[in-house]
Scaffold this active site. Structure first.
Site, PDB file in Angstrom:
ATOM      1  N   ALA A 147     126.872  36.947 104.908  1.00 54.00           N
ATOM      2  CA  ALA A 147     127.055  36.054 103.768  1.00 54.00           C
ATOM      3  C   ALA A 147     125.711  35.453 103.394  1.00 54.00           C
ATOM      4  O   ALA A 147     124.820  35.318 104.233  1.00 54.00           O
ATOM      5  CB  ALA A 147     128.062  34.952 104.101  1.00 54.00           C
TER       6      ALA A 147
ATOM      7  N   ASP B  63     125.860  20.249 103.183  1.00 53.00           N
ATOM      8  CA  ASP B  63     126.022  21.539 102.497  1.00 53.00           C
ATOM      9  C   ASP B  63     127.449  22.067 102.681  1.00 53.00           C
ATOM     10  O   ASP B  63     127.655  23.191 103.125  1.00 53.00           O
ATOM     11  CB  ASP B  63     125.003  22.556 103.009  1.00 53.00           C
ATOM     12  CG  ASP B  63     124.798  23.713 102.036  1.00 53.00           C
ATOM     13  OD1 ASP B  63     125.017  23.521 100.826  1.00 53.00           O
ATOM     14  OD2 ASP B  63     124.421  24.812 102.477  1.00 53.00           O
TER      15      ASP B  63
ATOM     16  N   GLY C 160     124.001  32.150 101.161  1.00 53.03           N
ATOM     17  CA  GLY C 160     124.211  30.875 100.499  1.00 53.03           C
ATOM     18  C   GLY C 160     122.941  30.410  99.834  1.00 53.03           C
ATOM     19  O   GLY C 160     121.932  31.131  99.783  1.00 53.03           O
ATOM     20  N   GLY C 161     122.973  29.187  99.305  1.00 55.29           N
ATOM     21  CA  GLY C 161     121.808  28.679  98.618  1.00 55.29           C
ATOM     22  C   GLY C 161     120.661  28.360  99.550  1.00 55.29           C
ATOM     23  O   GLY C 161     119.511  28.288  99.119  1.00 55.29           O
ATOM     24  N   MET C 162     120.932  28.178 100.830  1.00 48.87           N
ATOM     25  CA  MET C 162     119.900  27.773 101.765  1.00 48.87           C
ATOM     26  C   MET C 162     119.658  28.760 102.888  1.00 48.87           C
ATOM     27  O   MET C 162     118.681  28.612 103.617  1.00 48.87           O
ATOM     28  CB  MET C 162     120.298  26.429 102.408  1.00 48.87           C
ATOM     29  CG  MET C 162     120.456  25.288 101.434  1.00 48.87           C
ATOM     30  SD  MET C 162     121.255  23.873 102.222  1.00 48.87           S
ATOM     31  CE  MET C 162     120.192  23.642 103.635  1.00 48.87           C
TER      32      MET C 162
ATOM     33  N   LYS D 291     122.234  32.392 111.632  1.00 51.24           N
ATOM     34  CA  LYS D 291     122.003  31.853 110.292  1.00 51.24           C
ATOM     35  C   LYS D 291     120.524  31.539 110.154  1.00 51.24           C
ATOM     36  O   LYS D 291     119.969  30.716 110.908  1.00 51.24           O
ATOM     37  CB  LYS D 291     122.846  30.600 110.071  1.00 51.24           C
ATOM     38  CG  LYS D 291     122.809  30.112 108.636  1.00 51.24           C
ATOM     39  CD  LYS D 291     124.037  29.293 108.304  1.00 51.24           C
ATOM     40  CE  LYS D 291     124.241  29.220 106.801  1.00 51.24           C
ATOM     41  NZ  LYS D 291     125.522  28.604 106.441  1.00 51.24           N
TER      42      LYS D 291
END
Length: 419
Positions: free
Chosen positions: A21, A141, A23-25, A43
């Site tokens: 996945a 977040d 995400g924005g960060m 991550k």
């Protein structure tokens, strides 16, 4: 930082296999721990930390704090580290268990969720935030990409990059979920998580975020003066709660604990109404069937006329006043009713999500309530009912579990009255 590729190894240990996945960060990778020989999730934050040593210290401190935060609906932190990328940047990464599930974002792409499902997910997430906020941690977040739907329920990712309440604001976050005060540089506060949860709840209910802005530049240029949009077609309590979470001023938003209380109440009301409607349907169907049977018996001519007068037909028994389906307690003892309470409390459904310490606490109160020295006539369930109400308000007991436990207390009370 440069883009990582499958086959890259972080810290000479974590072999990246494929991205799960984005995400924005950050990007979540399926990976293999070459030291412990197990599959994991890694991550990797997308922003490089090499230009700001203060940021590195902050991220490391936050990861250590989050690693000490354990909640059944938050994913555990195995490890935190920093690695030099091929471009010379320094990237932070967090190592977590690899769970089998679907990102909530993928579920939302298929369309809005039924309001009960959306509210149940938001309730579980609010409990995690409530626990985190109580320890001074702010997630920052809460997004659909950071929620994993598993067989055990929704799990919130990313407490590994949480901040302490009161810390200076930074640019970490996903724009559609960013609270307005973050654009003004306000210190980190739990209210930013509440705003993000409001965005997420609105998105689950409608299939889209409440506002169209998707970049930092767009949300900085937005000037909102009207009240937050209201979700149509859901109970008033849920629509109002969602609006309150999206309030422009942080002090006008509810706390995570208040969200837990409001959603628990809304779901409990819906569950009770569903049981009552089912009971009415069953009672109505039984009445119709009985009427048809009586009509048929009256309309059908007898094959052999009776030689003696028949006794008058007895009227049907009155319908039961208890429309909630459960086993009658007409013949059970106090001890048997108490055993039923314990069975429900320890069952996987509907009380399987209840924390072990809550189960132990309720069992101890039950044992004290029905202790042999009291005698059946002295058993009083008021204290246990009050305890159940408290646990519900704390968000540590689901409405379905509460309903079943209260039914078992009704059995105890009925047994006491018979004795």
């Amino acid at each position: 930082m440069s883009r990582l590729e499958p086959g890259d190894v972080l810290a000479r240990r974590y072999l990246l296999l494929d991205p799960l996945a984005r995400g924005g960060m950050s990007v979540i990778w399926r990976a293999f721990d070459q030291s412990l020989h197990r599959m994991i999730a890694v991550k990797v934050l997308t922003a490089s930390l090499h230009t700001d040593s203060g940021a590195r210290v902050s991220v490391r401190s936050e990861a250590r704090a989050a690693a000490r935060f354990i909640h059944p609906d938050s994913i555990e932190i195995y490890d935190y580290g920093e690695t030099v990328t091929t471009s010379g940047g320094v990237a932070a990464y967090v190592v977590m268990p690899l769970l089998d599930g679907t990102p909530l974002a993928e579920r939302i792409e298929r369309g809005p969720l039924p309001w009960q499902e959306a509210a149940s997910i938001a309730l579980r997430l609010a409990r995690v935030l409530m626990a985190g906020h109580a320890r001074g941690l702010v997630h920052r977040d809460v997004t659909a990409e950071n929620v994993l739907l598993t067989a055990a329920g929704p799990k919130l990712l990313d407490f590994g990059i949480a901040a302490w309440a009161g810390d200076p604001e930074d640019d970490r976050g996903t724009p559609p979920y960013v609270a307005p005060e973050r654009l003004l540089g306000a210190p980190t506060d739990p209210a930013v998580d509440v705003y993000a949860l409001g965005v997420l709840l609105h998105t689950m209910l409608t299939g889209r975020t409440p506002y169209p802005e998707t970049t930092w530049e767009e949300i900085e240029a937005a000037r909102r003066t009207e009240p937050p949009p209201r979700v149509p077609g859901v109970p008033n309590a849920v629509a109002t709660l969602c609006q309150r979470c999206l309030a422009r001023l942080p002090e006008e938003r509810p706390t995570a604990a208040q969200i837990v209380s409001a959603l628990t109440s809304a779901l409990g009301t819906a569950t009770l109404g569903r049981h009552v409607r089912r009971g009415l349907t069953v009672a109505g169907s039984a009445a119709i069937a009985l009427s048809v049977l009586l009509w048929f018996q009256q309309a059908r001519p007898p094959e052999h006329p009776p030689e003696q007068p028949q006794r008058a037909a007895q009227p049907p028994p009155p319908p039961t006043a208890n429309l909630i389906e459960r086993s009658p307690a007409a013949a059970i003892t106090v001890e048997q009713a108490a055993a039923g309470f314990r069975t429900v409390l320890e069952a996987r459904t509907p009380c399987g999500a209840t924390d072990d310490d809550v189960v132990l606490d309720l069992r101890q109160v039950l044992d004290a309530t029905v202790a042999p020295r009291h005698g059946p006539s002295q058993v009083e369930t008021a204290s246990l009912r009050a305890k159940l109400s408290t646990r519900l308000q704390e968000g540590r007991l689901t409405p379905a579990c509460l309903s079943e436990l209260q039914a078992r207390l009704d059995d105890i009370d009925a047994a006491v009255q018979r004795d």
